[in-house]
Design a protein around this motif. Structure first.
Motif, PDB file in Angstrom:
ATOM      1  N   UNK A  89       0.825  -1.203   0.000  1.00  0.00           N
ATOM      2  CA  UNK A  89       0.000   0.000   0.000  1.00  0.00           C
ATOM      3  C   UNK A  89       0.861   1.257   0.000  1.00  0.00           C
ATOM      4  N   UNK A  90       0.365   2.286  -0.685  1.00  0.00           N
ATOM      5  CA  UNK A  90       1.071   3.561  -0.756  1.00  0.00           C
ATOM      6  C   UNK A  90       0.058   4.700  -0.737  1.00  0.00           C
ATOM      7  N   UNK A  91       0.576   5.914  -0.495  1.00  0.00           N
ATOM      8  CA  UNK A  91      -0.208   7.114  -0.711  1.00  0.00           C
ATOM      9  C   UNK A  91      -0.261   7.349  -2.220  1.00  0.00           C
ATOM     10  N   UNK A  92      -1.442   7.191  -2.815  1.00  0.00           N
ATOM     11  CA  UNK A  92      -1.586   7.212  -4.263  1.00  0.00           C
ATOM     12  C   UNK A  92      -1.930   8.592  -4.813  1.00  0.00           C
ATOM     13  N   UNK A  93      -2.436   9.479  -3.964  1.00  0.00           N
ATOM     14  CA  UNK A  93      -3.004  10.738  -4.459  1.00  0.00           C
ATOM     15  C   UNK A  93      -2.019  11.889  -4.475  1.00  0.00           C
ATOM     16  N   UNK A  94      -0.846  11.730  -3.854  1.00  0.00           N
ATOM     17  CA  UNK A  94       0.082  12.858  -3.747  1.00  0.00           C
ATOM     18  C   UNK A  94       0.485  13.379  -5.130  1.00  0.00           C
ATOM     19  N   UNK A 149      -9.134   6.184   2.807  1.00  0.00           N
ATOM     20  CA  UNK A 149      -9.228   7.588   2.420  1.00  0.00           C
ATOM     21  C   UNK A 149      -9.171   8.429   3.684  1.00  0.00           C
ATOM     22  N   UNK A 150      -8.327   9.474   3.673  1.00  0.00           N
ATOM     23  CA  UNK A 150      -8.195  10.389   4.802  1.00  0.00           C
ATOM     24  C   UNK A 150      -8.649  11.769   4.352  1.00  0.00           C
ATOM     25  N   UNK A 151      -9.600  12.341   5.074  1.00  0.00           N
ATOM     26  CA  UNK A 151     -10.124  13.673   4.794  1.00  0.00           C
ATOM     27  C   UNK A 151      -9.815  14.578   5.980  1.00  0.00           C
ATOM     28  N   UNK A 152      -9.100  15.678   5.737  1.00  0.00           N
ATOM     29  CA  UNK A 152      -8.889  16.695   6.771  1.00  0.00           C
ATOM     30  C   UNK A 152      -9.702  17.913   6.370  1.00  0.00           C
ATOM     31  N   UNK A 153     -10.849  18.075   7.048  1.00  0.00           N
ATOM     32  CA  UNK A 153     -11.805  19.104   6.662  1.00  0.00           C
ATOM     33  C   UNK A 153     -11.465  20.462   7.260  1.00  0.00           C
ATOM     34  N   UNK A 154     -11.761  21.495   6.507  1.00  0.00           N
ATOM     35  CA  UNK A 154     -11.881  22.852   7.012  1.00  0.00           C
ATOM     36  C   UNK A 154     -13.228  22.918   7.751  1.00  0.00           C
ATOM     37  N   UNK A 203     -18.517  14.182  10.481  1.00  0.00           N
ATOM     38  CA  UNK A 203     -18.077  14.831  11.718  1.00  0.00           C
ATOM     39  C   UNK A 203     -17.155  16.012  11.474  1.00  0.00           C
ATOM     40  N   UNK A 204     -16.663  16.164  10.249  1.00  0.00           N
ATOM     41  CA  UNK A 204     -15.687  17.209   9.994  1.00  0.00           C
ATOM     42  C   UNK A 204     -14.332  16.861  10.569  1.00  0.00           C
ATOM     43  N   UNK A 205     -13.449  17.853  10.648  1.00  0.00           N
ATOM     44  CA  UNK A 205     -12.077  17.675  11.120  1.00  0.00           C
ATOM     45  C   UNK A 205     -11.414  16.515  10.365  1.00  0.00           C
ATOM     46  N   UNK A 206     -10.733  15.613  11.058  1.00  0.00           N
ATOM     47  CA  UNK A 206     -10.008  14.544  10.371  1.00  0.00           C
ATOM     48  C   UNK A 206     -10.806  13.247  10.420  1.00  0.00           C
ATOM     49  N   UNK A 207     -11.091  12.708   9.240  1.00  0.00           N
ATOM     50  CA  UNK A 207     -11.809  11.447   9.134  1.00  0.00           C
ATOM     51  C   UNK A 207     -10.949  10.446   8.367  1.00  0.00           C
ATOM     52  N   UNK A 245      -8.502  20.533   3.578  1.00  0.00           N
ATOM     53  CA  UNK A 245      -7.063  20.776   3.639  1.00  0.00           C
ATOM     54  C   UNK A 245      -6.305  19.625   2.959  1.00  0.00           C
ATOM     55  N   UNK A 246      -6.767  18.399   3.214  1.00  0.00           N
ATOM     56  CA  UNK A 246      -6.112  17.226   2.635  1.00  0.00           C
ATOM     57  C   UNK A 246      -7.164  16.198   2.220  1.00  0.00           C
ATOM     58  N   UNK A 247      -6.928  15.572   1.076  1.00  0.00           N
ATOM     59  CA  UNK A 247      -7.743  14.461   0.578  1.00  0.00           C
ATOM     60  C   UNK A 247      -6.724  13.411   0.133  1.00  0.00           C
ATOM     61  N   UNK A 248      -6.499  12.419   0.987  1.00  0.00           N
ATOM     62  CA  UNK A 248      -5.459  11.421   0.742  1.00  0.00           C
ATOM     63  C   UNK A 248      -6.087  10.066   0.442  1.00  0.00           C
TER      64      UNK A 248
END
Length: 574
Positions: free
Chosen positions: A170-175, A234-239, A267-271, A298-301
């Motif tokens: 596995x890797x970070x694919x979206x960078x 998937x990691x979402x860091x929300x504004x 929930x917002x923030x980091x999911x 801020x981030x969509x990984x």
């Protein structure tokens, strides 16, 4: 400190241990206080001693139950955590037999501590368990009364959610991959908030929908992974402008989409979302906004296997043990010596926050011949006109002068233990500080996107209180995250030297005063409750003594001039 809005610091205390809480700091220096001001549920209440009193950090307030067995108090940490220590500060009505339990859902409980011989008083229990909810479950009272706790403290480490240890392959694919969106904002409030900003692994940049046509439902952002991939996380860091209802979708052609995750209770923030799906394209498709504004990340990984991933820059390594000094200034030079130009740069100008001083080019700072650097604030008998004109304000009157020096472009570093031994001055309007700024500020990135770490700030009108704070895009100025703290016995900081230190690594910052932990900021916890952590890059050191400003207020006839801030040493360990 110098680049905030100048409002009174909001005492939004995150995960702290300070003098007002009974007992010493946690045994595990890296572990944080997770329970402070979190939601509490109890079996019963003896009014007015409600459950929230046990997690408010005030040793003079308490929770008390009805006079019966069993009774319990539980705290919701907000997310799963590794629990390492429990502190129970009992009132006289304590538990003879009780359990400490953890749970993921507040329904199924696992016991991490059990005793039939409780002693009352202040109990520190070393435990090991994982859960979002933690409770004290009392089964036998030691007195005819109920159960009563002054403090119920839970220490541990929040699950960090994003940036997980990848599985095999596995890797970070979206960078760095190409993104598209339903709309993008680009104005004075959010400059170049384009899709690419969500895929740059830079927590200080973000994508946002346009206020012109994007503050509507639905709104979306997608990423092209470059080739077909198997998506696992998937990691979402929300504004604060986050999605209440949204889907994570995958597609082979950016036209036909398949949902692999769906919620109506975002929930917002980091999911951090565990998913399973196959596609070249991945998108967040928002169908209901949580605020009147649009959608912003801020981030969509995207993590998984396959795709055509680009290699992101390496993350900074944590300092290795044992620590060693990598930079220091002991100020052991003859009296009148200016700061070492190989280490320090003068920072002339008027400062910010409506301060009254003019920082001179080293005229107000020198060593005293006794091993101290002296930063001296002076008042002119009449305002002068001989000082340089500040390019920011056009001012050149210089009624008050002082000094600000920094290590920018000479010594910049990521992580370590930073400490200084300082004696502060007393007097209305004085504002001494020891702090750090993100080095990219010198390259043109504006505050607060570069990040600011305040190690020590004291107001001369209240020299019994010190402050430590961090500032970032999502929390700055009056909303910075930090705390006030005092000396034992409510002593005066200006009476003697004290050592302020910050132990800074990839997990957060632990502040200490004279070797005593006063504040712990946990990166994972802040990402899940306040916003992105922007402190994993080089910073430089700053020392200064300000006069006046929005926060300290002006000097008056009682303020002693010249006023001196003495610095015995500054050291950095890695």
């Amino acid at each position: 400190m110098r680049h905030r809005l100048g409002l009174l610091m909001a005492l939004a205390v995150i995960l702290l241990s300070f003098a007002g809480i009974p007992g010493p700091p946690p045994a595990h220096a890296a572990d944080a206080l997770l329970s402070r001001d979190r939601p509490v549920t109890v079996s019963s209440t003896e009014n007015p001693f409600v459950g929230a009193n046990a997690v408010d950090g005030d040793p003079g307030t308490r929770w008390s139950s009805e006079f019966a067995d069993p009774q319990w108090i539980q705290v919701d940490l907000g997310a799963s955590a590794e629990i390492s220590e429990i502190v129970l500060n009992w009132e006289a009505a304590y538990a003879k037999a009780f359990q400490v339990q953890v749970s993921a859902d507040a329904r199924t409980w696992s016991t991490v501590h059990e005793t039939a011989a409780g002693t009352g008083g202040n109990q520190r229990l070393t435990v090991s368990g994982t859960g979002r909810y933690v409770r004290m479950y009392g089964t036998e009272r030691a007195t005819p009364y109920g159960y009563s706790l002054w403090e119920f403290q839970v220490y541990g480490t929040m699950d960090d959610g994003g940036d997980p240890d990848p599985g095999p392959g596995e890797k970070l694919l979206s960078y760095g991959r190409t993104g598209t969106a339903s709309s993008s904002q680009n104005d004075g409030h959010c400059q170049e908030c384009t899709p690419a900003r969500a895929f740059d692994r830079d927590p200080a940049t973000r994508w946002a929908t346009s206020p012109t046509n994007g503050w509507t439902d639905p709104g979306w952002i997608s990423v092209d992974l470059g080739a077909t991939a198997q998506i696992s996380k998937v990691v979402l860091q929300w504004d604060p402008a986050y999605a209440k209802s949204f889907q994570i979708q995958v597609s082979a052609d950016h036209t036909n989409w398949t949902p692999i995750y769906s919620t109506t209770a975002g929930t917002g923030f980091k999911q951090t979302l565990t998913v399973s799906g196959t596609g070249r394209y991945v998108r967040m498709y928002g169908t209901e906004r949580a605020t009147p504004y649009g959608y912003s990340l801020w981030e969509f990984q995207v993590y998984g296997t396959g795709g055509d991933p680009l290699t992101p820059p390496p993350v900074p390594p944590d300092p290795a043990d044992p620590p060693r000094i990598v930079w220091q200034d002991e100020f052991n030079t003859p009296a009148g010596t200016r700061p070492d130009p190989a280490k320090w740069t003068a920072d002339p100008g008027t400062g910010h926050n409506n301060e009254l001083q003019y920082y001179t080019d080293n005229d107000n700072v020198s060593t005293d011949g006794a091993g101290h650097l002296v930063i001296e604030a002076r008042k002119r008998a009449t305002p002068g006109t001989s000082c340089p004109t500040d390019p920011l304000t056009g001012s050149g009157t210089c009624q008050y002068t002082s000094a600000r020096i920094n290590t920018g472009n000479k010594f910049e570093f990521t992580y370590g233990r930073v400490e200084a031994r300082i004696k502060v001055p007393k007097g209305n309007g004085l504002w001494p500080a020891f702090w750090m700024m993100g080095a990219d500020f010198l390259d043109g990135r504006p505050w607060p996107y570069n990040g600011e770490i305040d190690i020590m700030e004291i107001l001369g009108k209240d020299v019994k209180t010190s402050y430590s704070t961090v500032h970032a895009p999502a929390y700055n100025g009056g909303g910075g995250i930090g705390a006030p703290y005092k000396l034992p016995g409510d002593a005066d900081y200006s009476d003697d030297f004290h050592v302020w230190a910050a132990h800074w690594d990839s997990k957060g910052i632990v502040y200490s005063l004279d070797g005593r932990t006063v504040l712990t900021l946990d990166k994972a916890r802040i990402e899940q409750t306040r916003g992105p952590w922007v402190f994993d890059h080089p910073f430089y050191l700053i020392l200064n003594l300000a006069v006046g400003g929005d926060w300290p207020g002006p000097p008056d006839a009682s303020t002693p001039f010249p006023a001196r801030m003495l610095v015995d040493y500054v050291r950095v360990y890695q």
